[in-house]
Design a protein around this motif. Sequence first.
Motif, PDB file in Angstrom:
ATOM      1  N   GLY A 190      49.489  63.364  -8.779  1.00 37.74           N
ATOM      2  CA  GLY A 190      50.303  62.466  -9.597  1.00 37.74           C
ATOM      3  C   GLY A 190      51.758  62.836  -9.727  1.00 37.74           C
ATOM      4  N   GLU A 191      52.238  63.824  -8.965  1.00 36.68           N
ATOM      5  CA  GLU A 191      53.651  64.190  -9.057  1.00 36.68           C
ATOM      6  C   GLU A 191      54.157  64.688  -7.704  1.00 36.68           C
ATOM      7  N   TYR A 192      55.485  64.681  -7.567  1.00 36.09           N
ATOM      8  CA  TYR A 192      56.102  65.120  -6.322  1.00 36.09           C
ATOM      9  C   TYR A 192      56.297  66.634  -6.332  1.00 36.09           C
ATOM     10  N   HIS A 193      56.224  67.207  -5.126  1.00 34.79           N
ATOM     11  CA  HIS A 193      56.423  68.643  -4.956  1.00 34.79           C
ATOM     12  C   HIS A 193      57.361  68.889  -3.781  1.00 34.79           C
ATOM     13  N   ASP A 194      58.222  69.889  -3.934  1.00 35.30           N
ATOM     14  CA  ASP A 194      59.109  70.275  -2.843  1.00 35.30           C
ATOM     15  C   ASP A 194      58.322  71.010  -1.763  1.00 35.30           C
ATOM     16  N   ALA A 195      58.866  70.985  -0.555  1.00 37.14           N
ATOM     17  CA  ALA A 195      58.337  71.783   0.548  1.00 37.14           C
ATOM     18  C   ALA A 195      59.429  72.724   1.024  1.00 37.14           C
ATOM     19  N   VAL A 196      59.033  73.788   1.667  1.00 31.93           N
ATOM     20  CA  VAL A 196      60.002  74.704   2.271  1.00 31.93           C
ATOM     21  C   VAL A 196      59.820  74.687   3.783  1.00 31.93           C
ATOM     22  N   VAL A 197      60.919  74.914   4.471  1.00 32.78           N
ATOM     23  CA  VAL A 197      60.908  75.079   5.921  1.00 32.78           C
ATOM     24  C   VAL A 197      61.242  76.534   6.205  1.00 32.78           C
ATOM     25  N   PHE A 198      60.414  77.197   7.001  1.00 34.31           N
ATOM     26  CA  PHE A 198      60.722  78.563   7.391  1.00 34.31           C
ATOM     27  C   PHE A 198      60.580  78.678   8.900  1.00 34.31           C
ATOM     28  N   SER A 199      61.339  79.590   9.494  1.00 33.42           N
ATOM     29  CA  SER A 199      61.446  79.593  10.946  1.00 33.42           C
ATOM     30  C   SER A 199      61.648  81.009  11.475  1.00 33.42           C
ATOM     31  N   LEU A 200      61.560  81.108  12.798  1.00 27.62           N
ATOM     32  CA  LEU A 200      61.923  82.334  13.508  1.00 27.62           C
ATOM     33  C   LEU A 200      62.637  81.935  14.796  1.00 27.62           C
ATOM     34  N   LYS A 203      56.274  74.293   7.961  1.00 19.05           N
ATOM     35  CA  LYS A 203      56.536  73.667   6.667  1.00 19.05           C
ATOM     36  C   LYS A 203      55.357  73.939   5.748  1.00 19.05           C
ATOM     37  N   ALA A 204      55.633  74.048   4.448  1.00 21.69           N
ATOM     38  CA  ALA A 204      54.553  74.242   3.478  1.00 21.69           C
ATOM     39  C   ALA A 204      55.014  73.756   2.115  1.00 21.69           C
ATOM     40  N   GLY A 205      54.062  73.176   1.357  1.00 24.15           N
ATOM     41  CA  GLY A 205      54.367  72.755  -0.002  1.00 24.15           C
ATOM     42  C   GLY A 205      54.499  73.946  -0.936  1.00 24.15           C
ATOM     43  N   LEU A 206      55.358  73.831  -1.922  1.00 29.38           N
ATOM     44  CA  LEU A 206      55.559  74.915  -2.880  1.00 29.38           C
ATOM     45  C   LEU A 206      54.356  75.117  -3.795  1.00 29.38           C
ATOM     46  N   PHE A 207      53.359  74.261  -3.672  1.00 29.66           N
ATOM     47  CA  PHE A 207      52.109  74.465  -4.407  1.00 29.66           C
ATOM     48  C   PHE A 207      51.124  75.329  -3.623  1.00 29.66           C
ATOM     49  N   ASN A 208      51.463  75.685  -2.380  1.00 31.83           N
ATOM     50  CA  ASN A 208      50.551  76.392  -1.490  1.00 31.83           C
ATOM     51  C   ASN A 208      50.945  77.874  -1.428  1.00 31.83           C
ATOM     52  N   ARG A 209      50.214  78.708  -2.153  1.00 31.58           N
ATOM     53  CA  ARG A 209      50.640  80.101  -2.324  1.00 31.58           C
ATOM     54  C   ARG A 209      50.527  80.939  -1.058  1.00 31.58           C
ATOM     55  N   GLN A 210      49.581  80.650  -0.173  1.00 29.76           N
ATOM     56  CA  GLN A 210      49.389  81.506   0.996  1.00 29.76           C
ATOM     57  C   GLN A 210      50.596  81.490   1.939  1.00 29.76           C
ATOM     58  N   PRO A 211      51.141  80.316   2.312  1.00 31.39           N
ATOM     59  CA  PRO A 211      52.351  80.345   3.147  1.00 31.39           C
ATOM     60  C   PRO A 211      53.540  80.992   2.451  1.00 31.39           C
ATOM     61  N   MET A 212      53.602  80.861   1.122  1.00 32.96           N
ATOM     62  CA  MET A 212      54.713  81.488   0.411  1.00 32.96           C
ATOM     63  C   MET A 212      54.680  83.004   0.579  1.00 32.96           C
ATOM     64  N   ARG A 213      53.497  83.558   0.736  1.00 34.39           N
ATOM     65  CA  ARG A 213      53.392  84.999   0.952  1.00 34.39           C
ATOM     66  C   ARG A 213      53.968  85.402   2.297  1.00 34.39           C
ATOM     67  N   GLY A 268      38.974  67.814   3.461  1.00 36.28           N
ATOM     68  CA  GLY A 268      38.679  68.464   2.185  1.00 36.28           C
ATOM     69  C   GLY A 268      39.888  69.172   1.612  1.00 36.28           C
ATOM     70  N   ARG A 269      39.652  70.300   0.955  1.00 36.57           N
ATOM     71  CA  ARG A 269      40.738  71.017   0.276  1.00 36.57           C
ATOM     72  C   ARG A 269      41.756  71.575   1.246  1.00 36.57           C
ATOM     73  N   VAL A 270      41.338  71.890   2.455  1.00 38.68           N
ATOM     74  CA  VAL A 270      42.284  72.387   3.451  1.00 38.68           C
ATOM     75  C   VAL A 270      43.352  71.337   3.734  1.00 38.68           C
ATOM     76  N   GLY A 271      42.937  70.080   3.876  1.00 41.67           N
ATOM     77  CA  GLY A 271      43.895  69.009   4.084  1.00 41.67           C
ATOM     78  C   GLY A 271      44.826  68.827   2.902  1.00 41.67           C
ATOM     79  N   THR A 272      44.301  69.021   1.703  1.00 41.67           N
ATOM     80  CA  THR A 272      45.125  68.893   0.500  1.00 41.67           C
ATOM     81  C   THR A 272      46.208  69.962   0.464  1.00 41.67           C
ATOM     82  N   TYR A 273      45.840  71.211   0.723  1.00 43.52           N
ATOM     83  CA  TYR A 273      46.826  72.291   0.713  1.00 43.52           C
ATOM     84  C   TYR A 273      47.828  72.151   1.854  1.00 43.52           C
ATOM     85  N   GLY A 274      47.362  71.675   3.005  1.00 40.15           N
ATOM     86  CA  GLY A 274      48.255  71.605   4.150  1.00 40.15           C
ATOM     87  C   GLY A 274      49.158  70.399   4.168  1.00 40.15           C
ATOM     88  N   ALA A 275      48.695  69.264   3.673  1.00 40.23           N
ATOM     89  CA  ALA A 275      49.455  68.022   3.802  1.00 40.23           C
ATOM     90  C   ALA A 275      49.606  67.259   2.499  1.00 40.23           C
TER      91      ALA A 275
END
Length: 211
Positions: free
Chosen positions: A146-156, A115-125, A25-32
């Motif tokens: 219908g369009e491409y989105h960047d992802a970010v990699v964050f680490s510790l 990793k997280a898509g730049l469309f996913n606000r929760q990981p950006m927080r 469902g929507r969880v898969g959409t936001y995550g992947a």
Amino acid sequence: MKGDYVSLRRMKDGDFELLADWIGGRVGTYGAGSPHFIRPEDLSRGADTFLMVVRNGGERIGVVSWRQLQYVGSYELGVAIGDESAWTDGYGVEAVLLLLQYIFHARNAHRVEMKAGLFNRQPMRMVTQGVMVLEGILRDYYFLDGEYHDAVVFSLLRDDYYELVRTLQLQPDTVPQAEKREAFKVFQEYLANRPQDHLSLLLNRGAGLGH
């Protein structure tokens, strides 16, 4: 592992079925970037290890996961809050902090990444609040709506984690430091009352075995 609002526990009967529903469902959409229609048995046999995120009251609301990368001590982590009504309540951040405690403080990790898509606000927080360190941008990594989105990699890294522990005043120890000091003191006092050659005598006894 228990926090103020959620706990992490091992997966039980029915948990992988619930996770498969979330991912579809929507969880898969936001995550992947799109829903993933996957069988529960495939999730249980995959490379990822999952822990269920449970609200402190018993309700299952999400999962955290990890997989070892190429080198020992290097992991990729994941988090998914399946209950949409809980998306903005901070449960995901606390679940990640509990997972970090386990990975760094119990499994001796050196590096973790997410990793997280730049469309996913929760990981950006998590990035903007300083929980993890922004490492890079993956261009056009996801295709969504219908369009491409960047992802970010964050680490510790390990040192980053223990600086986070100090900054947030976290208490990751399972056994309190006071108990560790007490145990060491008891043993120290025991040795002080033994003959100085006590350990040598024990070794010599062992050396005669089998002859």
